[in-house]
Design a protein around this motif. Structure first.
Motif, mmCIF file in Angstrom:
data_model
loop_
_atom_site.group_PDB
_atom_site.id
_atom_site.type_symbol
_atom_site.label_atom_id
_atom_site.label_comp_id
_atom_site.label_asym_id
_atom_site.label_seq_id
_atom_site.Cartn_x
_atom_site.Cartn_y
_atom_site.Cartn_z
ATOM 1 N N MET A 1 0.947 -1.151 -0.117
ATOM 2 C CA MET A 1 0.085 -0.030 -0.010
ATOM 3 C C MET A 1 0.776 1.074 -0.156
ATOM 4 O O MET A 1 1.830 1.243 0.767
ATOM 5 N N LYS A 2 0.600 2.146 -0.969
ATOM 6 C CA LYS A 2 1.482 3.456 -1.203
ATOM 7 C C LYS A 2 1.066 4.256 -0.074
ATOM 8 O O LYS A 2 -0.111 4.725 0.244
ATOM 9 N N THR A 3 2.174 4.942 0.671
ATOM 10 C CA THR A 3 2.063 5.930 1.629
ATOM 11 C C THR A 3 2.507 7.243 0.921
ATOM 12 O O THR A 3 3.487 7.170 0.165
ATOM 13 N N LYS A 4 2.237 8.317 1.516
ATOM 14 C CA LYS A 4 2.832 9.540 1.165
ATOM 15 C C LYS A 4 3.491 10.131 2.427
ATOM 16 O O LYS A 4 3.075 9.824 3.669
ATOM 17 N N ARG A 5 4.410 11.293 2.351
ATOM 18 C CA ARG A 5 4.999 11.970 3.468
ATOM 19 C C ARG A 5 5.043 13.364 3.100
ATOM 20 O O ARG A 5 5.753 13.843 1.815
ATOM 21 N N VAL A 6 4.699 14.199 4.016
ATOM 22 C CA VAL A 6 5.129 15.633 3.818
ATOM 23 C C VAL A 6 5.807 16.173 5.142
ATOM 24 O O VAL A 6 4.978 16.020 5.985
ATOM 25 N N LEU A 7 6.775 16.816 5.105
ATOM 26 C CA LEU A 7 7.276 17.365 6.395
ATOM 27 C C LEU A 7 7.288 16.502 7.652
ATOM 28 O O LEU A 7 7.171 17.008 8.893
ATOM 29 N N GLY A 8 7.626 15.289 7.465
ATOM 30 C CA GLY A 8 8.037 14.318 8.231
ATOM 31 C C GLY A 8 6.720 13.788 8.955
ATOM 32 O O GLY A 8 6.766 12.784 9.616
ATOM 33 N N VAL A 9 5.635 13.829 8.140
ATOM 34 C CA VAL A 9 4.382 13.350 8.711
ATOM 35 C C VAL A 9 3.739 12.380 7.485
ATOM 36 O O VAL A 9 3.990 12.728 6.181
ATOM 37 N N ARG A 10 3.622 11.012 8.059
ATOM 38 C CA ARG A 10 3.223 10.029 6.819
ATOM 39 C C ARG A 10 1.731 9.950 6.889
ATOM 40 O O ARG A 10 1.173 9.981 7.968
ATOM 41 N N TYR A 11 1.160 9.710 5.704
ATOM 42 C CA TYR A 11 -0.216 9.460 5.451
ATOM 43 C C TYR A 11 -0.577 8.584 4.378
ATOM 44 O O TYR A 11 0.266 8.554 3.402
ATOM 45 N N TYR A 19 -0.524 9.538 10.372
ATOM 46 C CA TYR A 19 0.164 9.185 11.475
ATOM 47 C C TYR A 19 1.202 10.212 12.053
ATOM 48 O O TYR A 19 2.120 10.728 11.186
ATOM 49 N N ILE A 20 0.921 10.383 13.252
ATOM 50 C CA ILE A 20 1.883 11.535 13.874
ATOM 51 C C ILE A 20 2.804 10.846 14.731
ATOM 52 O O ILE A 20 2.444 10.010 15.804
ATOM 53 N N ASN A 21 4.186 11.189 14.793
ATOM 54 C CA ASN A 21 5.006 10.567 15.814
ATOM 55 C C ASN A 21 6.282 11.530 16.139
ATOM 56 O O ASN A 21 6.653 12.241 15.306
ATOM 57 N N GLY A 22 6.465 11.815 17.196
ATOM 58 C CA GLY A 22 7.608 12.494 17.522
ATOM 59 C C GLY A 22 7.136 13.933 17.964
ATOM 60 O O GLY A 22 6.070 14.117 18.431
ATOM 61 N N ARG A 23 8.011 14.786 17.958
ATOM 62 C CA ARG A 23 7.773 16.137 18.541
ATOM 63 C C ARG A 23 6.615 16.812 17.556
ATOM 64 O O ARG A 23 6.977 16.639 16.572
ATOM 65 N N ILE A 24 5.870 17.720 18.430
ATOM 66 C CA ILE A 24 4.841 18.660 17.621
ATOM 67 C C ILE A 24 5.437 19.817 17.413
ATOM 68 O O ILE A 24 5.880 20.632 18.409
ATOM 69 N N ASP A 25 5.500 20.376 16.195
ATOM 70 C CA ASP A 25 6.066 21.770 16.019
ATOM 71 C C ASP A 25 5.233 22.549 14.644
ATOM 72 O O ASP A 25 4.130 21.709 14.385
ATOM 73 N N TYR A 26 5.608 23.526 14.154
ATOM 74 C CA TYR A 26 4.653 24.216 13.108
ATOM 75 C C TYR A 26 4.769 23.429 11.749
ATOM 76 O O TYR A 26 3.811 23.546 11.118
ATOM 77 N N LYS A 27 5.973 22.616 11.881
ATOM 78 C CA LYS A 27 6.046 21.663 10.635
ATOM 79 C C LYS A 27 4.841 20.549 10.731
ATOM 80 O O LYS A 27 4.163 20.193 9.726
ATOM 81 N N THR A 28 4.642 20.138 12.081
ATOM 82 C CA THR A 28 3.472 19.036 12.132
ATOM 83 C C THR A 28 2.316 19.804 11.890
ATOM 84 O O THR A 28 1.253 19.092 10.982
ATOM 85 N N MET A 29 1.886 20.975 12.280
ATOM 86 C CA MET A 29 0.958 21.450 11.927
ATOM 87 C C MET A 29 0.531 21.640 10.516
ATOM 88 O O MET A 29 -0.410 21.296 9.933
ATOM 89 N N ALA A 31 1.979 19.976 8.086
ATOM 90 C CA ALA A 31 1.886 18.802 7.070
ATOM 91 C C ALA A 31 0.601 18.234 7.487
ATOM 92 O O ALA A 31 0.080 17.625 6.662
ATOM 93 N N VAL A 32 0.015 17.989 8.772
ATOM 94 C CA VAL A 32 -1.198 17.365 8.973
ATOM 95 C C VAL A 32 -2.365 18.178 8.350
ATOM 96 O O VAL A 32 -3.191 17.671 7.801
#
Length: 214
Positions: A1-11, A19-29, A31-32
């Protein structure tokens, strides 16, 4: 199954999982939010599943902004805690209309902490930091009240305890709406093995300071 990744967040768009794993910062915001838009463009009816693997938290203000994005999403957002959602990650967890924890998972709410790095900070600036911290914590309590329906006094007490909260206590407090076994969870979300960036290290002995359920 193909997954994608943007700024460290995979989906995965077909599975509608972020899927969120690790530190939450503006990049997480960012990316999600971008992943959510992409998934919404495929279908505006089916829910989006946001799974928090293991996060010790991070930037509260990024979490506040992401909470508003997810909580007011045009599609239903369901959130999950696989291992640990602490601090900023806990705020994101509360954005779900349905909030599920694996039975062995923990959450840890606590007050917003603003660190003053400069030793030469003036008394005026310290007062500004204090006021800013007061406003931030008031917003945190408001989020907990909105998501769970508990009183401001109880939300403030829980955050002041700064304690790890088991899935059972989290459900009693209104943080979690459902609890599932790890076996059932991994059967339903087999895609997780592809979404993980790093192996999750989990030490149950760390969570010996649990919050009371009432």
């Amino acid at each position: 199954m193909k997954t994608k990744r943007v700024l460290g967040v995979r989906y995965s768009i077909p599975d509608r999982i972020i899927y969120i794993n690790g530190r939450i910062d503006y990049k997480t915001m960012l990316a999600v939010s971008l992943a959510l838009i992409e998934i919404q463009n495929e279908c505006k009816i089916s829910p989006v599943h946001i799974i928090i693997g293991y996060s010790r938290g991070g930037d509260a203000f990024s979490a506040f902004m992401l909470f508003n994005v997810l909580y007011n999403s045009i599609v239903p957002v369901y959130t999950y805690v696989e291992k640990l959602a602490e601090s900023a990650a806990f705020i994101i967890f509360l954005s779900g209309k349905i909030r599920t924890m694996i039975c062995s998972a923990y959450v840890r709410p606590h007050r917003v902490i603003l660190q003053i790095k400069s030793k030469k900070t003036s008394s005026k600036d310290k007062k500004r930091y204090s006021n800013f911290r007061h406003i931030s914590n008031y917003y945190l309590f408001s989020i907990i009240m909105k998501a769970t329906g508990i009183s401001k006094e109880k939300a403030e007490t829980i955050c002041t305890r700064n304690a790890f909260t088991s899935s059972g206590c989290a459900q009693n407090l209104g943080f979690a709406t459902d609890i599932v076994s790890a076996e059932d969870f991994y059967k339903q979300y087999q895609l997780l093995c592809l979404l993980r960036k790093n192996k999750i290290v989990y030490n149950k002995n760390k969570y010996n300071n649990e919050t009371p359920c009432s």
